[in-house]
Design a protein around this motif. Sequence first.
Motif, PDB file in Angstrom:
ATOM      1  N   LYS A 396       0.807  -1.291  -0.085  1.00  0.00           N
ATOM      2  CA  LYS A 396       0.109  -0.148   0.024  1.00  0.00           C
ATOM      3  C   LYS A 396       0.780   1.240   0.026  1.00  0.00           C
ATOM      4  CE  LYS A 396      -3.350   2.328   2.753  1.00  0.00           C
ATOM      5  NZ  LYS A 396      -4.414   2.507   4.017  1.00  0.00           N
ATOM      6  N   TYR A 397       1.883   1.276   0.532  1.00  0.00           N
ATOM      7  CA  TYR A 397       2.641   2.526   1.003  1.00  0.00           C
ATOM      8  C   TYR A 397       3.929   2.505   0.248  1.00  0.00           C
ATOM      9  CZ  TYR A 397      -0.583   3.498   4.970  1.00  0.00           C
ATOM     10  OH  TYR A 397      -1.796   3.765   5.507  1.00  0.00           O
ATOM     11  N   GLY A 398       4.449   1.247  -0.178  1.00  0.00           N
ATOM     12  CA  GLY A 398       5.740   1.260  -0.923  1.00  0.00           C
ATOM     13  C   GLY A 398       5.490   1.670  -2.443  1.00  0.00           C
ATOM     14  N   PRO A 399       6.896   1.571  -3.023  1.00  0.00           N
ATOM     15  CA  PRO A 399       6.797   1.681  -4.348  1.00  0.00           C
ATOM     16  C   PRO A 399       6.134   0.762  -5.101  1.00  0.00           C
ATOM     17  CG  PRO A 399       8.997   1.285  -3.825  1.00  0.00           C
ATOM     18  CD  PRO A 399       8.194   1.510  -2.580  1.00  0.00           C
ATOM     19  N   ALA A 400       5.473   1.010  -6.507  1.00  0.00           N
ATOM     20  CA  ALA A 400       4.853   0.152  -7.269  1.00  0.00           C
ATOM     21  C   ALA A 400       5.508  -1.135  -7.474  1.00  0.00           C
ATOM     22  CB  ALA A 400       4.547   0.601  -8.458  1.00  0.00           C
ATOM     23  N   ASP A 401       6.584  -1.005  -7.679  1.00  0.00           N
ATOM     24  CA  ASP A 401       7.667  -2.379  -7.918  1.00  0.00           C
ATOM     25  C   ASP A 401       8.353  -2.796  -6.957  1.00  0.00           C
ATOM     26  OD1 ASP A 401       9.185  -0.033  -7.774  1.00  0.00           O
ATOM     27  OD2 ASP A 401      10.462  -0.346  -9.501  1.00  0.00           O
ATOM     28  N   ILE A 402       7.981  -2.748  -5.738  1.00  0.00           N
ATOM     29  CA  ILE A 402       8.502  -3.247  -4.459  1.00  0.00           C
ATOM     30  C   ILE A 402       8.423  -4.593  -4.328  1.00  0.00           C
ATOM     31  CG2 ILE A 402       6.411  -3.582  -3.122  1.00  0.00           C
ATOM     32  CD1 ILE A 402       8.069  -2.332  -0.562  1.00  0.00           C
ATOM     33  N   LYS A 403       9.716  -5.111  -3.947  1.00  0.00           N
ATOM     34  CA  LYS A 403       9.926  -6.903  -4.019  1.00  0.00           C
ATOM     35  C   LYS A 403       9.956  -6.943  -2.288  1.00  0.00           C
ATOM     36  CE  LYS A 403      10.286  -7.298  -8.328  1.00  0.00           C
ATOM     37  NZ  LYS A 403       8.970  -7.837  -9.073  1.00  0.00           N
ATOM     38  N   LEU A 404       9.282  -8.113  -2.004  1.00  0.00           N
ATOM     39  CA  LEU A 404       9.232  -8.384  -0.455  1.00  0.00           C
ATOM     40  C   LEU A 404       9.684  -9.905  -0.031  1.00  0.00           C
ATOM     41  CD1 LEU A 404       5.493  -7.021   0.154  1.00  0.00           C
ATOM     42  CD2 LEU A 404       7.860  -5.971   0.604  1.00  0.00           C
ATOM     43  N   PHE A 405      10.476  -9.996   0.772  1.00  0.00           N
ATOM     44  CA  PHE A 405      11.162 -11.170   1.136  1.00  0.00           C
ATOM     45  C   PHE A 405      10.892 -11.637   2.411  1.00  0.00           C
ATOM     46  CE2 PHE A 405      13.558  -9.795  -2.523  1.00  0.00           C
ATOM     47  CZ  PHE A 405      14.235 -10.507  -2.834  1.00  0.00           C
ATOM     48  N   ILE A 406      10.950 -12.995   2.414  1.00  0.00           N
ATOM     49  CA  ILE A 406      10.880 -13.535   4.047  1.00  0.00           C
ATOM     50  C   ILE A 406      12.387 -13.992   4.268  1.00  0.00           C
ATOM     51  CG2 ILE A 406       9.935 -15.542   5.369  1.00  0.00           C
ATOM     52  CD1 ILE A 406       7.761 -13.264   4.322  1.00  0.00           C
ATOM     53  N   ASN A 407      12.947 -13.361   5.336  1.00  0.00           N
ATOM     54  CA  ASN A 407      14.252 -13.723   5.697  1.00  0.00           C
ATOM     55  C   ASN A 407      14.522 -14.710   6.969  1.00  0.00           C
ATOM     56  OD1 ASN A 407      17.143 -13.265   5.528  1.00  0.00           O
ATOM     57  ND2 ASN A 407      16.939 -11.879   7.213  1.00  0.00           N
ATOM     58  N   ASN A 441      -2.331 -18.268   0.340  1.00  0.00           N
ATOM     59  CA  ASN A 441      -3.215 -18.801  -0.204  1.00  0.00           C
ATOM     60  C   ASN A 441      -4.539 -17.874  -0.264  1.00  0.00           C
ATOM     61  OD1 ASN A 441      -4.773 -21.464  -0.640  1.00  0.00           O
ATOM     62  ND2 ASN A 441      -5.568 -21.619   1.349  1.00  0.00           N
ATOM     63  N   ASP A 442      -4.534 -16.833   0.487  1.00  0.00           N
ATOM     64  CA  ASP A 442      -5.545 -15.848   0.414  1.00  0.00           C
ATOM     65  C   ASP A 442      -5.520 -15.220  -1.021  1.00  0.00           C
ATOM     66  OD1 ASP A 442      -3.572 -14.194   0.386  1.00  0.00           O
ATOM     67  OD2 ASP A 442      -4.237 -12.918   1.860  1.00  0.00           O
ATOM     68  N   ARG A 443      -4.749 -15.543  -1.770  1.00  0.00           N
ATOM     69  CA  ARG A 443      -4.525 -15.087  -3.217  1.00  0.00           C
ATOM     70  C   ARG A 443      -4.555 -13.336  -3.357  1.00  0.00           C
ATOM     71  NH1 ARG A 443      -8.494 -19.114  -6.741  1.00  0.00           N
ATOM     72  NH2 ARG A 443      -7.587 -21.033  -6.139  1.00  0.00           N
ATOM     73  N   VAL A 444      -4.096 -12.917  -2.328  1.00  0.00           N
ATOM     74  CA  VAL A 444      -3.946 -11.668  -2.191  1.00  0.00           C
ATOM     75  C   VAL A 444      -2.515 -11.255  -1.787  1.00  0.00           C
ATOM     76  CG1 VAL A 444      -4.464  -9.254  -1.012  1.00  0.00           C
ATOM     77  CG2 VAL A 444      -6.177 -10.926  -1.702  1.00  0.00           C
ATOM     78  N   THR A 445      -2.149 -11.956  -0.683  1.00  0.00           N
ATOM     79  CA  THR A 445      -0.639 -11.853  -0.338  1.00  0.00           C
ATOM     80  C   THR A 445       0.281 -12.357  -1.297  1.00  0.00           C
ATOM     81  OG1 THR A 445      -1.327 -12.145   2.009  1.00  0.00           O
ATOM     82  CG2 THR A 445       0.999 -12.552   1.561  1.00  0.00           C
ATOM     83  N   LYS A 446       1.285 -11.755  -1.652  1.00  0.00           N
ATOM     84  CA  LYS A 446       2.472 -12.068  -2.543  1.00  0.00           C
ATOM     85  C   LYS A 446       3.735 -12.094  -1.912  1.00  0.00           C
ATOM     86  CE  LYS A 446       4.732 -11.509  -7.086  1.00  0.00           C
ATOM     87  NZ  LYS A 446       4.435 -10.561  -8.349  1.00  0.00           N
ATOM     88  N   ILE A 447       4.543 -13.000  -1.678  1.00  0.00           N
ATOM     89  CA  ILE A 447       6.087 -13.060  -1.387  1.00  0.00           C
ATOM     90  C   ILE A 447       6.693 -13.082  -2.561  1.00  0.00           C
ATOM     91  CG2 ILE A 447       7.476 -14.047   0.402  1.00  0.00           C
ATOM     92  CD1 ILE A 447       5.268 -12.641   1.697  1.00  0.00           C
ATOM     93  N   ASP A 448       7.685 -12.472  -2.916  1.00  0.00           N
ATOM     94  CA  ASP A 448       8.508 -12.157  -3.882  1.00  0.00           C
ATOM     95  C   ASP A 448       9.798 -13.233  -3.972  1.00  0.00           C
ATOM     96  OD1 ASP A 448       7.023 -10.158  -5.653  1.00  0.00           O
ATOM     97  OD2 ASP A 448       7.594  -8.947  -3.761  1.00  0.00           O
ATOM     98  N   GLY A 449      10.233 -13.287  -2.677  1.00  0.00           N
ATOM     99  CA  GLY A 449      11.735 -13.968  -2.671  1.00  0.00           C
ATOM    100  C   GLY A 449      11.892 -14.543  -1.275  1.00  0.00           C
ATOM    101  N   ILE A 450      13.107 -15.279  -1.024  1.00  0.00           N
ATOM    102  CA  ILE A 450      13.331 -15.916   0.092  1.00  0.00           C
ATOM    103  C   ILE A 450      14.983 -15.298   0.266  1.00  0.00           C
ATOM    104  CG2 ILE A 450      13.944 -18.082   1.415  1.00  0.00           C
ATOM    105  CD1 ILE A 450      11.757 -19.281  -0.270  1.00  0.00           C
ATOM    106  N   GLY A 451      15.040 -14.989   1.687  1.00  0.00           N
ATOM    107  CA  GLY A 451      16.276 -14.631   1.960  1.00  0.00           C
ATOM    108  C   GLY A 451      17.000 -15.648   2.999  1.00  0.00           C
ATOM    109  N   THR A 452      18.166 -16.225   2.773  1.00  0.00           N
ATOM    110  CA  THR A 452      19.016 -17.083   3.757  1.00  0.00           C
ATOM    111  C   THR A 452      20.057 -16.568   4.566  1.00  0.00           C
ATOM    112  OG1 THR A 452      20.053 -19.353   4.076  1.00  0.00           O
ATOM    113  CG2 THR A 452      20.417 -18.232   1.794  1.00  0.00           C
ATOM    114  N   GLN A 453      20.150 -16.357   5.656  1.00  0.00           N
ATOM    115  CA  GLN A 453      21.168 -15.789   6.328  1.00  0.00           C
ATOM    116  C   GLN A 453      22.531 -16.173   6.114  1.00  0.00           C
ATOM    117  OE1 GLN A 453      19.932 -14.640  10.341  1.00  0.00           O
ATOM    118  NE2 GLN A 453      18.084 -13.645   9.816  1.00  0.00           N
ATOM    119  N   MET A 454      22.654 -17.126   6.553  1.00  0.00           N
ATOM    120  CA  MET A 454      24.011 -18.095   6.280  1.00  0.00           C
ATOM    121  C   MET A 454      25.128 -17.375   7.200  1.00  0.00           C
ATOM    122  SD  MET A 454      24.434 -19.168   2.205  1.00  0.00           S
ATOM    123  CE  MET A 454      25.846 -20.302   2.907  1.00  0.00           C
TER     124      MET A 454
END
Length: 635
Positions: A396-407, A441-454
């Motif tokens: 909602k508040y970020g840029p239109a092309d924002i990418k969101l990761f789970i780290n 699974n709600d078909r609204v939420t979208k996660i773009d990437g996965i981050g691995t700390q290592m």
Amino acid sequence: MKKLYSLLLLVCLSATAVAQQKFELGKPNNDAYRYLDNYKALKEYIDRDKYPNFKLGAGTTVNDYLNKSLIKNLINKNFNETVAGNAMKMASCVDGNGNMNFSTVTRYVNAATSAGLNVYGHTLAWHSQQPKGWLLKLMANKPDPNAEEVYAVIASKDLTKDQSVGFKSNESQYGYTIKFDATNGMKVTTTKSYGWEIQFVVWDNIPLKNNQTFKMTMTIKGSKSGKLDGHLGDWGSNNDGNSSTGASVSVPFNTEWQDVEVTVKPTMDTNFLLLHVPNYVGEVSIKAIKFEGNTRPLVPQTAKEMHDTLVYAMDKWIKGMMNACGGKVKAWDLVNEAISGGGNDGQGNYLLQHSKDYNPDGAPDATWDVGGDAFYWQDYMGSLEYVRQACRLARKYGPADIKLFINDYNLEGTWDLKYKDGITASNKLWSLVNWIKKWENDRVTKIDGIGTQMHISYNEKSSAQDALKKAITGMFKLMAKTGKLVRVSELDMGYKDANDNSVPTGSITEAQHKRMADFYEWIIGQYLTIVPPAQQWGICQWCTTDSPENSGWRANTPVGIWDLNYYRKHVYAGFVRGLNGGEPEVTGIEGVKTDKAVDTSNGIYNLKGMPMMATSLDELPAGIYISNGKKVLIK
């Protein structure tokens, strides 16, 4: 066998001596490190034709980047992405009353992007480093709207038991001390007289309401008569020069214990009590403080009220951060370290992390409660809603092309490997992949990437090292299989000997340094080989330099590409080889003739005009040197 080539181009040593910053050189006065002087900046070894999206990142101490030119130049020259170590976390920007200050974030983002760097955001939703005081106040019990007001104690502090104080001015500078005991509570002893400089926050987060009248009672005595004065409010109202914000207090005392009553009328909800000891030399003891006023009996908030309150807080935080970044931060760790290492969701996946109080008996191994400023949003919002709301607000508040990761961390773990669909990887990673499916699974939420700390270590015990390599390979395969963007988010490396003991920085041998370099090369190579270019986000080295002995992160561990003096280590060469796909070829040399007898009687120099300690070319590693007015190539 080494081969020597004499380049038929005469050179002038003074012309080749180019001033370099220390981070462009290997350790001084050691010929074994001179080959490092000839390498280019790290990011120049990325093959943009093969890996057009790859970003080489660096964990960054923001204040150092903004204020120390050496560090800023090191980051700008070697990397094309920067990640704030702490400055963009919630507790760094939001205080205990919910006041938000993003000035440092804005300065950092503007400085880095002006230098041509990407800024990767870390982090929007986490349980650690949170403004816990504010969040708990938002969810505190509320007055019962159906009950009549009663006059009662609103808050009290017994300083004989709660022996704590918040901010205090410098005791040695202003000649005073604060001590506690079980009889007299807090005792302030002053040896010098000041107007206001002797000051301290005796109590914070007092649950008083704006524009209501309260009676403050302080149990106090002194070694002689005097008074305390101070302020009821917060730092903003204390220093804004406006007497209408915040409430002034004045408490007289004498040599006998007495309960001194003062009427106060706060100008804000939730206050601290800042006290001064003005123009007084002697002792002042405070045994207790309490506030009384009209109030209704308190009742807990409903689950929906707590959920909605936290959505409000998350909205305020994410909106503020995105506005501060001005649309320049295009990628974020949306959620950090959500997955626990235990429990079972009924489908074989680990549970999300929760506080110990949330489910102390149901799944104790699913809790890693770090205490302190930890606040587990998922305790109140639920394991699905917590992530979905954060994702909704970021988009909602970020840029239109924002990418969101789970780290997350330990995704390369070797102790819980699970084989499925031809891939062997840690169950924590399998769990994370399945949780992402649930969140989406709600078909609204979208996660773009996965981050691995290592956050890893090279291990001299071959079985352990082989197991780690197998887990890393499986990790990259599984991450790539998801179709998500893949990022190594916080890479750093320590060293363990054959007995599994961590080796401190000062004890690392040259051979061990080079094993670490080879391991870095292997890891980067695995990433570039296994992860398709379209899914490559990049690799972030979390520690650019080794960790000092007093560090709060992997103290006294050789985790850096540079040493503590900012000289290149052998692992720099490992990064170069990994990014380059092997040792870079020496280019731009033509007309080379073999010369078996090179006169070194006048000394040997590197291309920067620095003298080498070696007296024979046979003693030097491969590279280009200058001897007797000629460039000499050693292969």
